[in-house]
Scaffold this active site. Sequence first.
Site, PDB file in Angstrom:
ATOM      1  N   TRP A  79     -10.254   8.125  15.516  1.00  0.00           N
ATOM      2  CA  TRP A  79      -8.599   8.512  15.446  1.00  0.00           C
ATOM      3  C   TRP A  79      -8.316   9.907  14.217  1.00  0.00           C
ATOM      4  CZ3 TRP A  79      -5.906   8.718  11.240  1.00  0.00           C
ATOM      5  CH2 TRP A  79      -6.342   7.589   9.718  1.00  0.00           C
TER       6      TRP A  79
ATOM      7  N   GLU B  32      -3.796   9.916   3.096  1.00  0.00           N
ATOM      8  CA  GLU B  32      -4.495  10.179   3.874  1.00  0.00           C
ATOM      9  C   GLU B  32      -4.865  11.701   3.938  1.00  0.00           C
ATOM     10  OE1 GLU B  32      -5.838   5.959   5.701  1.00  0.00           O
ATOM     11  OE2 GLU B  32      -4.080   6.825   6.740  1.00  0.00           O
TER      12      GLU B  32
ATOM     13  N   GLU C   3       0.145  -1.237   0.361  1.00  0.00           N
ATOM     14  CA  GLU C   3      -0.298   0.095   0.047  1.00  0.00           C
ATOM     15  C   GLU C   3       0.961   1.316  -0.233  1.00  0.00           C
ATOM     16  OE1 GLU C   3      -3.139   2.125   3.137  1.00  0.00           O
ATOM     17  OE2 GLU C   3      -3.469  -0.340   2.931  1.00  0.00           O
TER      18      GLU C   3
ATOM     19  N   THR D 149       1.430  10.625   4.482  1.00  0.00           N
ATOM     20  CA  THR D 149       1.940   8.900   3.540  1.00  0.00           C
ATOM     21  C   THR D 149       2.195   8.146   4.566  1.00  0.00           C
ATOM     22  OG1 THR D 149       4.063  10.568   3.464  1.00  0.00           O
ATOM     23  CG2 THR D 149       2.765  10.984   2.074  1.00  0.00           C
ATOM     24  N   ASN D 150       1.657   6.990   3.868  1.00  0.00           N
ATOM     25  CA  ASN D 150       2.222   5.909   4.546  1.00  0.00           C
ATOM     26  C   ASN D 150       2.934   5.252   3.059  1.00  0.00           C
ATOM     27  OD1 ASN D 150       1.020   6.194   7.169  1.00  0.00           O
ATOM     28  ND2 ASN D 150      -0.549   5.773   6.339  1.00  0.00           N
TER      29      ASN D 150
ATOM     30  N   ARG E 160       5.462  -2.236  10.679  1.00  0.00           N
ATOM     31  CA  ARG E 160       6.258  -1.214  10.834  1.00  0.00           C
ATOM     32  C   ARG E 160       5.923  -0.079  10.142  1.00  0.00           C
ATOM     33  NH1 ARG E 160       7.692  -6.789  10.499  1.00  0.00           N
ATOM     34  NH2 ARG E 160       7.852  -5.942   7.876  1.00  0.00           N
TER      35      ARG E 160
ATOM     36  N   ARG F 164       5.420   3.410   7.941  1.00  0.00           N
ATOM     37  CA  ARG F 164       6.756   4.232   7.357  1.00  0.00           C
ATOM     38  C   ARG F 164       5.751   5.665   7.260  1.00  0.00           C
ATOM     39  NH1 ARG F 164       8.629  -0.799   6.362  1.00  0.00           N
ATOM     40  NH2 ARG F 164      10.952  -0.467   6.226  1.00  0.00           N
ATOM     41  N   GLU F 165       5.515   5.865   8.081  1.00  0.00           N
ATOM     42  CA  GLU F 165       4.402   7.337   8.273  1.00  0.00           C
ATOM     43  C   GLU F 165       4.645   8.418   8.347  1.00  0.00           C
ATOM     44  OE1 GLU F 165       0.857   8.893  10.694  1.00  0.00           O
ATOM     45  OE2 GLU F 165       1.165   6.869  11.401  1.00  0.00           O
TER      46      GLU F 165
ATOM     47  N   ASP G 276       0.294   5.326   0.543  1.00  0.00           N
ATOM     48  CA  ASP G 276      -0.792   6.783   0.448  1.00  0.00           C
ATOM     49  C   ASP G 276      -1.385   7.339   0.521  1.00  0.00           C
ATOM     50  OD1 ASP G 276      -2.433   4.279   2.442  1.00  0.00           O
ATOM     51  OD2 ASP G 276      -0.608   5.955   3.283  1.00  0.00           O
TER      52      ASP G 276
END
Length: 340
Positions: free
Chosen positions: A204, A113, A109, A127-128, A137, A139-140, A111
Amino acid sequence: MGRLLPLIPNFSLFFFCFFFSASSFNLSTISFDQGYNHLFGEGNLVRSSDGRSVRILLDRYTGAGFISANLYKHGFFSANIKLPAEYTAGVVVAFYTSNGDVFEKTHDELDFEFLGDVTGKPWRFQTNVYGNGSTSRGREERYRLWFDPTKEFHRYSILWTAKNIIFYVDEVPIREVVRSAAMGGDYPSKPMALYATIWDASSWATSGGKYKVDYDYAPFVSEFSDFVLDGCPSDPLQLSSSAAACADKDAELESNDYSVITPLRRAAMLKFRRKYMYYSYCYDTLRYPITMPECVIVSSEQSRFKDSGRLKFGGSHKKGSKRRSRVPPVTAASDGQASA
């Protein structure tokens, strides 16, 4: 959480305006029906009369979304997007690639958001990057914008090649992930579809769930236009043949203008990250005592962050305790969440 955007010094506005005028991509756009299908939210996806744009809506009954007709082995995925205005707490608009419908436990994925907020406070976004089901893990990174994304359209793009991943806002690269052998399966490698969704993430999205979606302000409307799908359509269950069939398209992608971060673009990226990034997993040593192998530690960035990966002054980062899903069952009345 959610301070008002600071005033941007004139030199910064000049820099970004100069960059846009000097660096526009030459893109071939398609109509909605040429590349996409309605995914969920009966009645909440509205096409324009010419088919070049769509609106997706969130109301108290359902969100909405669309998906590309094909999965792609690498590509450039892009659209002009305008976000809902006024009170948008709890609302999430997502623009992302995924293969979670095919590889439920080992999905990839990439993305954007976009996270809504209360009236008077700006949208933020994250972004991820996930590869092979590596959601533990994550990666945000999280950021603010230098403009109001509800006033007019801006282009958001994801480049994914065998060598690197670049996220763009307009023509400014805001993040690059360069593939390394040490990443192993954490680098996305299987064909993915492009999704766009709007959904209720009250649990959230805004101040860690403090502020919920208020349906007195519904419907919440996000608009998409000028679509770009530039990649190699692939069968996700025929990975070996996909790699061979996509070799020429991969080479074409890697030769395009948007695949290269020129010195001017890198300067713009560093400026963006220095001014507008307020969380990065690369500086979150509490969560990741050993830095992820793809992280490039920039001293001028690192000095601004605590060991939690959050800014020392200003900004905030509150995330849900587990991975969120964003494609809801149509029967959901209040949230619009399911597997992505």
